[in-house]
Write a protein that holds these residues in place. Structure first.
Motif, PDB file in Angstrom:
ATOM      1  N   ALA A 148       0.995  -1.530   0.410  1.00  0.00           N
ATOM      2  CA  ALA A 148       0.188   0.341   0.149  1.00  0.00           C
ATOM      3  C   ALA A 148       0.959   1.516  -0.155  1.00  0.00           C
ATOM      4  O   ALA A 148       0.281   2.196  -0.069  1.00  0.00           O
ATOM      5  CB  ALA A 148      -1.413  -0.389   1.456  1.00  0.00           C
ATOM      6  N   ILE A 149       2.260   1.205   0.371  1.00  0.00           N
ATOM      7  CA  ILE A 149       2.426   2.279   0.489  1.00  0.00           C
ATOM      8  C   ILE A 149       3.385   2.925  -1.006  1.00  0.00           C
ATOM      9  O   ILE A 149       3.670   2.289  -2.349  1.00  0.00           O
ATOM     10  CB  ILE A 149       4.065   1.986   1.045  1.00  0.00           C
ATOM     11  CG1 ILE A 149       4.185   1.552   2.195  1.00  0.00           C
ATOM     12  CG2 ILE A 149       5.621   2.828   0.435  1.00  0.00           C
ATOM     13  CD1 ILE A 149       5.813   1.537   3.386  1.00  0.00           C
ATOM     14  N   GLY A 150       3.023   4.040  -1.317  1.00  0.00           N
ATOM     15  CA  GLY A 150       3.232   5.076  -2.087  1.00  0.00           C
ATOM     16  C   GLY A 150       1.571   5.037  -3.280  1.00  0.00           C
ATOM     17  O   GLY A 150       1.852   5.703  -4.340  1.00  0.00           O
ATOM     18  N   VAL A 151       1.240   4.135  -2.621  1.00  0.00           N
ATOM     19  CA  VAL A 151      -0.432   3.586  -3.477  1.00  0.00           C
ATOM     20  C   VAL A 151      -1.375   5.566  -3.790  1.00  0.00           C
ATOM     21  O   VAL A 151      -1.716   5.798  -2.788  1.00  0.00           O
ATOM     22  CB  VAL A 151      -1.216   3.080  -3.202  1.00  0.00           C
ATOM     23  CG1 VAL A 151      -2.238   2.832  -4.307  1.00  0.00           C
ATOM     24  CG2 VAL A 151      -1.011   1.897  -3.364  1.00  0.00           C
ATOM     25  N   GLU A 152      -1.674   6.557  -4.632  1.00  0.00           N
ATOM     26  CA  GLU A 152      -1.943   7.715  -4.158  1.00  0.00           C
ATOM     27  C   GLU A 152      -3.516   7.772  -3.697  1.00  0.00           C
ATOM     28  O   GLU A 152      -4.165   6.895  -5.130  1.00  0.00           O
ATOM     29  CB  GLU A 152      -1.891   8.298  -5.348  1.00  0.00           C
ATOM     30  CG  GLU A 152      -1.789   9.835  -5.277  1.00  0.00           C
ATOM     31  CD  GLU A 152      -0.727  10.712  -5.354  1.00  0.00           C
ATOM     32  OE1 GLU A 152      -1.529  11.179  -6.969  1.00  0.00           O
ATOM     33  OE2 GLU A 152      -0.509  11.891  -5.388  1.00  0.00           O
ATOM     34  N   SER A 153      -4.819   7.980  -3.393  1.00  0.00           N
ATOM     35  CA  SER A 153      -5.161   8.033  -3.260  1.00  0.00           C
ATOM     36  C   SER A 153      -6.216   9.024  -4.764  1.00  0.00           C
ATOM     37  O   SER A 153      -5.307   9.789  -5.110  1.00  0.00           O
ATOM     38  CB  SER A 153      -6.431   9.287  -1.352  1.00  0.00           C
ATOM     39  OG  SER A 153      -5.988  10.590  -2.492  1.00  0.00           O
ATOM     40  N   GLU A 154      -7.790   8.837  -4.163  1.00  0.00           N
ATOM     41  CA  GLU A 154      -8.301   9.526  -5.551  1.00  0.00           C
ATOM     42  C   GLU A 154      -8.543  10.769  -4.663  1.00  0.00           C
ATOM     43  O   GLU A 154      -7.931  10.907  -3.170  1.00  0.00           O
ATOM     44  CB  GLU A 154      -9.394   9.028  -5.536  1.00  0.00           C
ATOM     45  CG  GLU A 154      -9.840   7.694  -5.261  1.00  0.00           C
ATOM     46  CD  GLU A 154     -11.303   7.058  -5.438  1.00  0.00           C
ATOM     47  OE1 GLU A 154     -12.524   7.864  -5.376  1.00  0.00           O
ATOM     48  OE2 GLU A 154     -11.336   5.706  -5.940  1.00  0.00           O
TER      49      GLU A 154
END
Lengths: 143, 153
Positions: B13-19
């Motif tokens: 999940a690290i680095g995954v940008e939100s909406e």
């Protein structure tokens, strides 16, 4: 408008003007409304006690705001806040006054701007530092 | 520490940008925020007085962006412990925040690490939030740390 402080006026070790804050339960409710943080530990005492807390506690973010004010007051209308770093070390409860304080640790010119780095903190009435931090402002120079 | 509570799924999940979500900065919200934190600075409270500042009008106090709505995360982690405390924040400021600004907010999980302390085993959850204005300029970067831990009682 507050009086402007100039880059020329500060040296390493300079103590910046302190800021006294008197947080109340009412302020916590106002802050909850203004920020949208409705976690009950900040206004529901029964809830706070059930969570092993001594009382309702200040939002860390409110203490962050106090240190933000310490720095924008210091920077004055012609200065700018560039960075702010705060750590919530000790919980604070309403009714206990806090004093924001800071000391200039470094000043330098970079890209034509006058940077002043400060060690900042909130301390309680016993002088215990509950919220240490670090702030960087740019200040105007005297013409 | 015998084993890590940080799982492969959490690391992914690290680095995954939100909406992204767009927030409009309302003048009344700035004033309400300044009053809530007890900051009397006319630059944050009084449009007329703020006309004489270098920005020619109201600006938002340094932590005002805390009140912005966050976009939905595209990758969530399941926290290993039941209690969470706010550990602190690190802000970098690039542009002023003005009434009428359209601020796009995105955030992502920046780091996970474990620590031993007063609260026992702690998982430090570091998130970075990026605030961008309608001119595509980064206004503020905020790095905040949550402390996830197991209460003793």
């Amino acid at each position: 408008m507050a009086q402007q402080i100039y880059f020329d006026d500060v040296e390493e070790g300079f103590e910046i003007p302190s800021l006294r804050k008197d947080p109340t339960t009412q302020q916590l409710v106002k802050y909850a409304g203004a920020s949208g943080d409705y976690y009950q530990i900040h206004y529901d005492k029964d809830f706070a006690l059930r969570n092993n807390l001594p009382d309702v506690i200040l939002h860390g973010a409110l203490k962050n705001a106090f240190l933000g004010q310490l720095m924008t007051d210091f920077a004055g209308p012609d200065g700018d806040l560039k960075a702010l770093h705060v750590q919530y070390r000790v919980m604070d409860i309403p009714g206990n006054p806090l004093l924001g304080r800071g000391i200039v640790r470094k000043k330098y010119v970079q890209d034509g701007k006058n940077f002043v780095e400060c060690e900042i903190w909130l301390e309680d009435q016993q002088g215990q530092i509950t919220t240490p931090g670090h702030g960087v402002v740019t200040l105007p120079a005297r013409a | 520490m015998t084993h890590s509570v940080i799982t492969k799924e959490m690391k992914a999940a690290i680095g995954v940008e939100s909406e992204p979500v767009v927030n409009e900065v309302e003048k009344g919200a700035i004033i309400k925020f300044a009053q809530a934190i007890g900051d009397q600075n006319p630059a944050f409270n009084n449009e007329q007085a703020a006309r004489n500042t270098k920005y020619g009008g109201l600006t938002a106090p340094p932590t005002f962006l805390r009140s912005m709505k966050l976009g939905k995360a595209r990758a969530e982690i399941v926290k290993p412990y039941s209690a969470t405390l706010d550990g602190g924040s690190k802000w970098e400021y690039f542009e002023p925040v003005r009434p009428g600004d359209q601020i796009t907010v995105t955030h992502y999980l920046a780091d996970l690490h474990e620590r031993q302390g007063k609260l026992g085993n702690m998982l430090m959850i570091v998130r970075e939030t990026k605030y961008t204005n309608q001119f595509d300029k980064i206004v503020v970067l905020q790095r905040s740390t949550e402390i996830n831990y197991q209460p003793t009682k």
